[in-house]
Scaffold this motif. Sequence first.
Motif, mmCIF file in Angstrom:
data_model
loop_
_atom_site.group_PDB
_atom_site.id
_atom_site.type_symbol
_atom_site.label_atom_id
_atom_site.label_comp_id
_atom_site.label_asym_id
_atom_site.label_seq_id
_atom_site.Cartn_x
_atom_site.Cartn_y
_atom_site.Cartn_z
ATOM 1 N N ILE A 195 18.238 -11.985 28.212
ATOM 2 C CA ILE A 195 18.295 -12.576 29.542
ATOM 3 C C ILE A 195 16.933 -12.400 30.187
ATOM 4 O O ILE A 195 16.352 -11.305 30.201
ATOM 5 C CB ILE A 195 19.377 -11.890 30.401
ATOM 6 N N LEU A 196 16.296 -13.572 30.718
ATOM 7 C CA LEU A 196 14.999 -13.557 31.402
ATOM 8 C C LEU A 196 15.202 -13.029 32.802
ATOM 9 O O LEU A 196 16.037 -13.518 33.563
ATOM 10 C CB LEU A 196 14.401 -14.967 31.436
ATOM 11 N N ASP A 197 14.363 -12.010 33.157
ATOM 12 C CA ASP A 197 14.478 -11.395 34.473
ATOM 13 C C ASP A 197 13.476 -11.955 35.469
ATOM 14 O O ASP A 197 13.763 -11.994 36.677
ATOM 15 C CB ASP A 197 14.300 -9.880 34.374
ATOM 16 N N GLN A 198 12.260 -12.400 35.055
ATOM 17 C CA GLN A 198 11.258 -12.955 35.964
ATOM 18 C C GLN A 198 10.433 -14.007 35.244
ATOM 19 O O GLN A 198 10.441 -14.092 34.012
ATOM 20 C CB GLN A 198 10.361 -11.851 36.543
ATOM 21 N N VAL A 199 9.642 -14.826 36.040
ATOM 22 C CA VAL A 199 8.883 -15.957 35.494
ATOM 23 C C VAL A 199 7.715 -15.438 34.631
ATOM 24 O O VAL A 199 7.046 -14.468 34.998
ATOM 25 C CB VAL A 199 8.364 -16.847 36.644
ATOM 26 N N LEU A 200 7.509 -16.152 33.534
ATOM 27 C CA LEU A 200 6.401 -15.808 32.609
ATOM 28 C C LEU A 200 5.163 -16.624 32.937
ATOM 29 O O LEU A 200 5.267 -17.783 33.377
ATOM 30 C CB LEU A 200 6.813 -16.072 31.159
ATOM 31 N N ASP A 201 3.959 -16.045 32.727
ATOM 32 C CA ASP A 201 2.677 -16.749 32.906
ATOM 33 C C ASP A 201 1.892 -16.619 31.586
ATOM 34 O O ASP A 201 1.437 -15.541 31.212
ATOM 35 C CB ASP A 201 1.892 -16.137 34.059
ATOM 36 N N ARG A 202 1.760 -17.728 30.884
ATOM 37 C CA ARG A 202 1.117 -17.673 29.565
ATOM 38 C C ARG A 202 -0.340 -17.285 29.657
ATOM 39 O O ARG A 202 -0.868 -16.606 28.771
ATOM 40 C CB ARG A 202 1.242 -19.030 28.857
ATOM 41 N N GLU A 203 -1.034 -17.712 30.719
ATOM 42 C CA GLU A 203 -2.433 -17.353 30.863
ATOM 43 C C GLU A 203 -2.593 -15.848 31.100
ATOM 44 O O GLU A 203 -3.625 -15.274 30.768
ATOM 45 C CB GLU A 203 -3.077 -18.132 32.002
ATOM 46 N N GLU A 204 -1.552 -15.222 31.689
ATOM 47 C CA GLU A 204 -1.591 -13.781 31.908
ATOM 48 C C GLU A 204 -1.118 -13.024 30.687
ATOM 49 O O GLU A 204 -1.715 -12.008 30.285
ATOM 50 C CB GLU A 204 -0.745 -13.421 33.123
#
Length: 838
Positions: A195-204
């Motif tokens: 289960i995803l808990d927060q938004v992902l940032d690929r650049e980060e």
Amino acid sequence: MEAGAQAAAPNRQVLLLCVFLGMSWAGADLLRYSVAEETEKGTSLANLAKDLGLDVGKLSARGARIVSDPHLHFVLLDLLTGDLLLNERLDREELCGPSEPCVLPFQLLLEQPFEIVPAELRVTDINDHSPAFPHGEIPLKIPESAMPGTAFLLECAQDPDVGINSLSNYTISANAYFHVNVLGDGEGGIVPQLILDQVLDREEMSELNVTLTAVDGGSPPQSGTTRVRIQVVDINDNAPEFEQSVYRVQVPENSTTGSVVVTVSATDLDTGSYGEVVYTLFYPTERVLQTFQINSASGHLLLKAQLDYEAIQTYTLTIKAQDGGGLFGKCTVVVDVTDINDNAPELIMSSVTSPVAENSPETVVAVFRIRDRDSGSNGKMLCSIQEDLPFVLKPSVEKFYTLVTDGPLDREARAQYTITITVSDLGTPRLQSQHNVTVHVSDVNDNAPTFSQALYTLFVLENNSPALHIGSVSASDRDAGTNAQLTYSLLTQDQATQQPQGQGQEQVDVGALVALDAASGQLFALRALDYETLRAFEFGVRASDGGSPALSGEARVRVVLRDANDHAPRVLYPPRNGSAAGACPELVPRGAEAGYVVSKVVAVDGDSGRNAWLSYELLQATEPGLFGVWAHSGEVRTARPVSERDAPQQRLLVQVRDHGEPPLSASVALHVLLVDGFSQPYLPRPDAPAGQAGQAGVGGLGSEAGQAEALTVSLVVALAAVSSLFLASVLALVAARLCGRGGAGAGAVAVGSGCGVSVAEGRFFPAGAGCGGVGPLVDVGGAGTLSQSYQYEVCVSGGSGTGEFKFMKPIFTNLQNNSPKIAMEEHANYSNDFDFSM
């Protein structure tokens, strides 16, 4: 019939056994036993004797045994104790898999009386397996645009154990973005869910790894893990950016085509096609397109063509980097071309003078200039030639040079010069170029012809054919061309000298004897030459060149004639038939012993050398074996004692042969009379005519009857002559001893006026008829009956007065080696002198 009955009996027994078994199972209680898997082999499960209420001995007496599946012998019965033992270590997962419970049936068979007791063995599970994931890594892609609360199913773990020992829960390693949730699969199993808990940032953070753990319910619990690799899928929210806005590089002009000039690099924080950057030249000029190209994937700026500093020193390019979403960035590349020493110096020839006349003063051979297209030190030059040549370089204005001779040249020492002009710059590394100038030296007639020999000696065989090539002369001239063209000529004003035998030197006309080819120098005999007339002659030759003025050289040529065997031997004694002395036979007493000297054949040969070496041979004789001729001296001797049976008249044919090639020969007939004593009257030759016999004072022997009659008279006369001769000899010997004479000539007595015998000290010598008295005597060593030396005279009178031969030197005879030697001198009015040695 009996075989059929025997075969049917076992079948009936099997059928009855099956009926009894069915009946026994129907009435017996089921025995149940249990054992944990992986129990050691030989473990006692129960005591069957007790369970059946039987004594151990009775159990054995009844023939108890275990019956089970033929492939599974997992239990056995101990008849001594009645215990049921485990026959092997059991693995429940292997025997039953996921099935539960795991029961293995077997039977106890009692044969006396027959009874079957059913039984089963239950294998219970133990926690001997850990949960395991099929793969060591679970890949998972999540776009960076995914919202929190999104669930992602994961791969399940596997556990072979059952019941409480099976898989019971999943956990995940601590992280800020995900947690795990467990769901049932509807079949008693569980499934993990991320289960995803927060938004992902690929650049980060483009990728996240978490550990998923599966735990079973055993005690103690066992677990298995796998890695979940989460890739954040990008969206195009970033444009490419170059590391530098301006790239400035220096590239040597000798860089090879295809080499990397510079590498530009642009980064895009996006991934996938949005992060894939493509490099291109941004609106390049034609000159840039011809010289450079860029690798669209790596950003390598490559050299497409060779750089030339002398043509272009600087290039400016614009490079664009664009991603898959259409976003791009730009940068500038400045390429400075650096000069290297890549241009060798050049030599530009203006004029060349060739050939150069030898013996000339200082002469300008070549004029040239040099240049180098490089700059700085790379363009500074040095010019040089070989040090061992008679030439020098002289610099002039504007990098011009002149090549001049360093003194007079000598074509005969060296006719051609190859001058290597080397031009070198001062670059690093130094480059140089070379130019060859070929200078030919023209000839001046400054060398006279020179013959290869100062004196040429040519040997010619006499009697040559006219125009015979007898040799050649050769001269050389160190000059060239017309100055070296030679013409040969005879020095005709120089008279050649000859050397005839027995006379002083005379002169002959060389032009009448030889001819000289003016072009080749070959000599030819104009006529046949005679060795006996001209032994050798000498003359001069001249070689003149074709220069102006002409130069010449001279040499001497000596022609030596070689003797040919062109003269046959000539017999001097005895005279040939038909001469005045030919009627004189040789007289031999009947008592002569072997080795008695009868006569000597004397011959001469007009040739010389081997051609004049003579040998004598007896060809024919009236009595073969009576006489012999010594091969080297020509002496005729008796080969055996003379006997009464030998014919009184003997004719010998002697051949004289020289040693030339081919040999020439002559023969002479020698007539010998065998007499009893020297008082016997003279007998004429057998072949003498009747008239000649009458003139000699002896009766003619023209016919056999006349000869017989004359012989009777002759015998009577001979007897008286021998007696008188003996008396005269005794008186002569006594007189010689009284007077003490050592010579042999004082006691000589001439007998007869025509042909007679000379006597000296009791020895007999033939005297030539008509010789006009007794001449000088020759002392000859005697042999046989003539034990002492004797003298005889040889006189040849041809009647014409053309020659007279006298032999003055003594003759030495060696009877042991049968090789007498005679030294003779001949005085004659002939044109040639002959020297004999035998």
